[in-house]
Design a protein around this motif. Structure first.
Motif, PDB file in Angstrom:
ATOM      1  N   PHE A 182       0.843  -1.183   0.000  1.00 49.12           N
ATOM      2  CA  PHE A 182       0.000   0.000   0.000  1.00 49.12           C
ATOM      3  C   PHE A 182       0.881   1.237   0.000  1.00 49.12           C
ATOM      4  O   PHE A 182       1.907   1.281   0.682  1.00 49.12           O
ATOM      5  CB  PHE A 182      -0.893   0.029   1.245  1.00 49.12           C
ATOM      6  CG  PHE A 182      -1.868  -1.097   1.296  1.00 49.12           C
ATOM      7  CD1 PHE A 182      -3.086  -1.002   0.647  1.00 49.12           C
ATOM      8  CD2 PHE A 182      -1.580  -2.264   1.979  1.00 49.12           C
ATOM      9  CE1 PHE A 182      -3.990  -2.037   0.688  1.00 49.12           C
ATOM     10  CE2 PHE A 182      -2.476  -3.306   2.020  1.00 49.12           C
ATOM     11  CZ  PHE A 182      -3.686  -3.192   1.369  1.00 49.12           C
ATOM     12  N   ARG A 183       0.473   2.244  -0.772  1.00 47.87           N
ATOM     13  CA  ARG A 183       1.200   3.513  -0.760  1.00 47.87           C
ATOM     14  C   ARG A 183       0.191   4.642  -0.871  1.00 47.87           C
ATOM     15  O   ARG A 183      -0.872   4.501  -1.455  1.00 47.87           O
ATOM     16  CB  ARG A 183       2.258   3.613  -1.850  1.00 47.87           C
ATOM     17  CG  ARG A 183       1.949   3.041  -3.116  1.00 47.87           C
ATOM     18  CD  ARG A 183       3.077   2.976  -4.121  1.00 47.87           C
ATOM     19  NE  ARG A 183       2.430   2.565  -5.336  1.00 47.87           N
ATOM     20  CZ  ARG A 183       2.058   3.386  -6.290  1.00 47.87           C
ATOM     21  NH1 ARG A 183       2.344   4.641  -6.236  1.00 47.87           N
ATOM     22  NH2 ARG A 183       1.416   2.945  -7.337  1.00 47.87           N
ATOM     23  N   VAL A 184       0.584   5.749  -0.266  1.00 50.79           N
ATOM     24  CA  VAL A 184      -0.257   6.935  -0.256  1.00 50.79           C
ATOM     25  C   VAL A 184       0.286   7.890  -1.315  1.00 50.79           C
ATOM     26  O   VAL A 184       1.468   8.222  -1.303  1.00 50.79           O
ATOM     27  CB  VAL A 184      -0.242   7.607   1.138  1.00 50.79           C
ATOM     28  CG1 VAL A 184      -1.055   8.876   1.134  1.00 50.79           C
ATOM     29  CG2 VAL A 184      -0.764   6.647   2.191  1.00 50.79           C
ATOM     30  N   VAL A 185      -0.566   8.286  -2.265  1.00 53.46           N
ATOM     31  CA  VAL A 185      -0.153   9.203  -3.328  1.00 53.46           C
ATOM     32  C   VAL A 185      -1.086  10.406  -3.337  1.00 53.46           C
ATOM     33  O   VAL A 185      -2.244  10.320  -2.931  1.00 53.46           O
ATOM     34  CB  VAL A 185      -0.163   8.515  -4.714  1.00 53.46           C
ATOM     35  CG1 VAL A 185       0.871   7.422  -4.791  1.00 53.46           C
ATOM     36  CG2 VAL A 185      -1.524   7.963  -5.050  1.00 53.46           C
ATOM     37  N   LEU A 221       3.008  -3.978   6.019  1.00 56.55           N
ATOM     38  CA  LEU A 221       3.790  -4.795   6.936  1.00 56.55           C
ATOM     39  C   LEU A 221       2.957  -5.923   7.519  1.00 56.55           C
ATOM     40  O   LEU A 221       3.443  -7.053   7.666  1.00 56.55           O
ATOM     41  CB  LEU A 221       4.342  -3.899   8.044  1.00 56.55           C
ATOM     42  CG  LEU A 221       5.489  -4.408   8.868  1.00 56.55           C
ATOM     43  CD1 LEU A 221       6.654  -4.829   7.983  1.00 56.55           C
ATOM     44  CD2 LEU A 221       5.959  -3.320   9.825  1.00 56.55           C
ATOM     45  N   GLN A 222       1.701  -5.638   7.817  1.00 57.38           N
ATOM     46  CA  GLN A 222       0.821  -6.668   8.362  1.00 57.38           C
ATOM     47  C   GLN A 222       0.593  -7.783   7.336  1.00 57.38           C
ATOM     48  O   GLN A 222       0.558  -8.958   7.702  1.00 57.38           O
ATOM     49  CB  GLN A 222      -0.520  -6.049   8.774  1.00 57.38           C
ATOM     50  CG  GLN A 222      -1.423  -6.984   9.521  1.00 57.38           C
ATOM     51  CD  GLN A 222      -0.873  -7.396  10.867  1.00 57.38           C
ATOM     52  OE1 GLN A 222      -0.421  -6.569  11.618  1.00 57.38           O
ATOM     53  NE2 GLN A 222      -0.900  -8.675  11.144  1.00 57.38           N
ATOM     54  N   ILE A 223       0.461  -7.423   6.076  1.00 56.62           N
ATOM     55  CA  ILE A 223       0.316  -8.440   5.033  1.00 56.62           C
ATOM     56  C   ILE A 223       1.580  -9.290   4.949  1.00 56.62           C
ATOM     57  O   ILE A 223       1.513 -10.520   4.821  1.00 56.62           O
ATOM     58  CB  ILE A 223      -0.013  -7.783   3.678  1.00 56.62           C
ATOM     59  CG1 ILE A 223      -1.448  -7.284   3.701  1.00 56.62           C
ATOM     60  CG2 ILE A 223       0.199  -8.750   2.523  1.00 56.62           C
ATOM     61  CD1 ILE A 223      -1.860  -6.515   2.482  1.00 56.62           C
ATOM     62  N   ALA A 237      -0.610   3.207   6.084  1.00 60.06           N
ATOM     63  CA  ALA A 237      -0.399   2.442   4.843  1.00 60.06           C
ATOM     64  C   ALA A 237       0.811   1.520   4.990  1.00 60.06           C
ATOM     65  O   ALA A 237       0.775   0.356   4.558  1.00 60.06           O
ATOM     66  CB  ALA A 237      -0.207   3.391   3.664  1.00 60.06           C
ATOM     67  N   ASP A 238       1.882   2.020   5.607  1.00 58.06           N
ATOM     68  CA  ASP A 238       3.064   1.179   5.839  1.00 58.06           C
ATOM     69  C   ASP A 238       2.729   0.008   6.758  1.00 58.06           C
ATOM     70  O   ASP A 238       3.190  -1.123   6.540  1.00 58.06           O
ATOM     71  CB  ASP A 238       4.197   1.999   6.452  1.00 58.06           C
ATOM     72  CG  ASP A 238       4.750   3.042   5.499  1.00 58.06           C
ATOM     73  OD1 ASP A 238       4.483   2.944   4.275  1.00 58.06           O
ATOM     74  OD2 ASP A 238       5.454   3.960   5.977  1.00 58.06           O
ATOM     75  N   MET A 239       1.920   0.285   7.775  1.00 61.21           N
ATOM     76  CA  MET A 239       1.533  -0.780   8.705  1.00 61.21           C
ATOM     77  C   MET A 239       0.683  -1.844   8.013  1.00 61.21           C
ATOM     78  O   MET A 239       0.831  -3.036   8.296  1.00 61.21           O
ATOM     79  CB  MET A 239       0.769  -0.187   9.884  1.00 61.21           C
ATOM     80  CG  MET A 239       1.638   0.532  10.876  1.00 61.21           C
ATOM     81  SD  MET A 239       0.712   1.399  12.156  1.00 61.21           S
ATOM     82  CE  MET A 239      -0.320   0.132  12.808  1.00 61.21           C
TER      83      MET A 239
END
Length: 180
Positions: free
Chosen positions: A81-84, A154-156, A149-151
């Motif tokens: 996931f990334r935030v754009v 990371l959870q995946i 989003a990073d979490m």
């Protein structure tokens, strides 16, 4: 011989899983700090501007998102996931708009409407000269969104690592039962 290689792979996977869990916990602490900082800054802004100056009545009638959360797939098949920014184009969107060849002279076409420009800053809803604490609150919540989003990514990765770990444990168990 195969059991020792399997154990080494199991150990390295377990170490990676523990590193990921440690990173996830650090990001959770950072996210909680950003959200707490954001709410505190927001309350400071309400105190500075007045309780009626910062609230739902100042929201725009039509809100456009400033950021979007996009997913992409890594080489190992995991989602990231990334935030754009909402106005930014992803690499898939950049390129020619039509696949056919264009004529230089001939039929004239009506131009396609351009997409709306980047969304306006929501801080302008509260006035032109907003307190610094309101800008700090916005920055804290943006950082929190990036951390979230990073979490999620990371959870995946942790879930995938746990399933790989279970699979290797089953293989090792089957191998040891087959030898005995």
């Amino acid at each position: 011989m195969a059991a020792s290689g399997l154990r080494a792979e199991l150990d390295s996977l377990l170490l990676q899983l523990l590193r990921d869990l440690e990173e996830l916990e650090a990001k959770r602490v950072a996210l909680n700090a950003r959200v707490e900082e954001g709410w505190l800054s927001l309350s400071k802004a309400r105190y500075a501007m007045g309780t009626k100056s910062v609230g739902p009545l100042q929201y725009a009638s039509r809100m456009d998102p400033q950021v979007c959360v996009c997913t992409s797939e890594e080489q190992n098949g995991l989602q990231k996931f990334r935030v754009v920014r909402a106005g930014a184009q992803t690499p898939e969107e950049v390129g020619p708009r039509e696949a056919a060849l264009r004529r230089r002279k001939g039929l004239t076409r009506t131009p396609e409407p351009e997409p709306s420009p980047a969304p306006r800053d929501p801080l302008n809803w509260f006035g032109i000269l907003v307190p610094h604490s309101l800008r700090q609150a916005q920055a804290s919540f943006r950082e929190g969104l990036q951390l979230a989003a990073d979490m999620a990514s990371l959870q995946i990765r942790i879930t995938w690592g746990r399933s790989q770990l279970r699979g290797l444990q089953e293989k090792l168990k089957q191998l040891e039962l087959g030898v005995a």
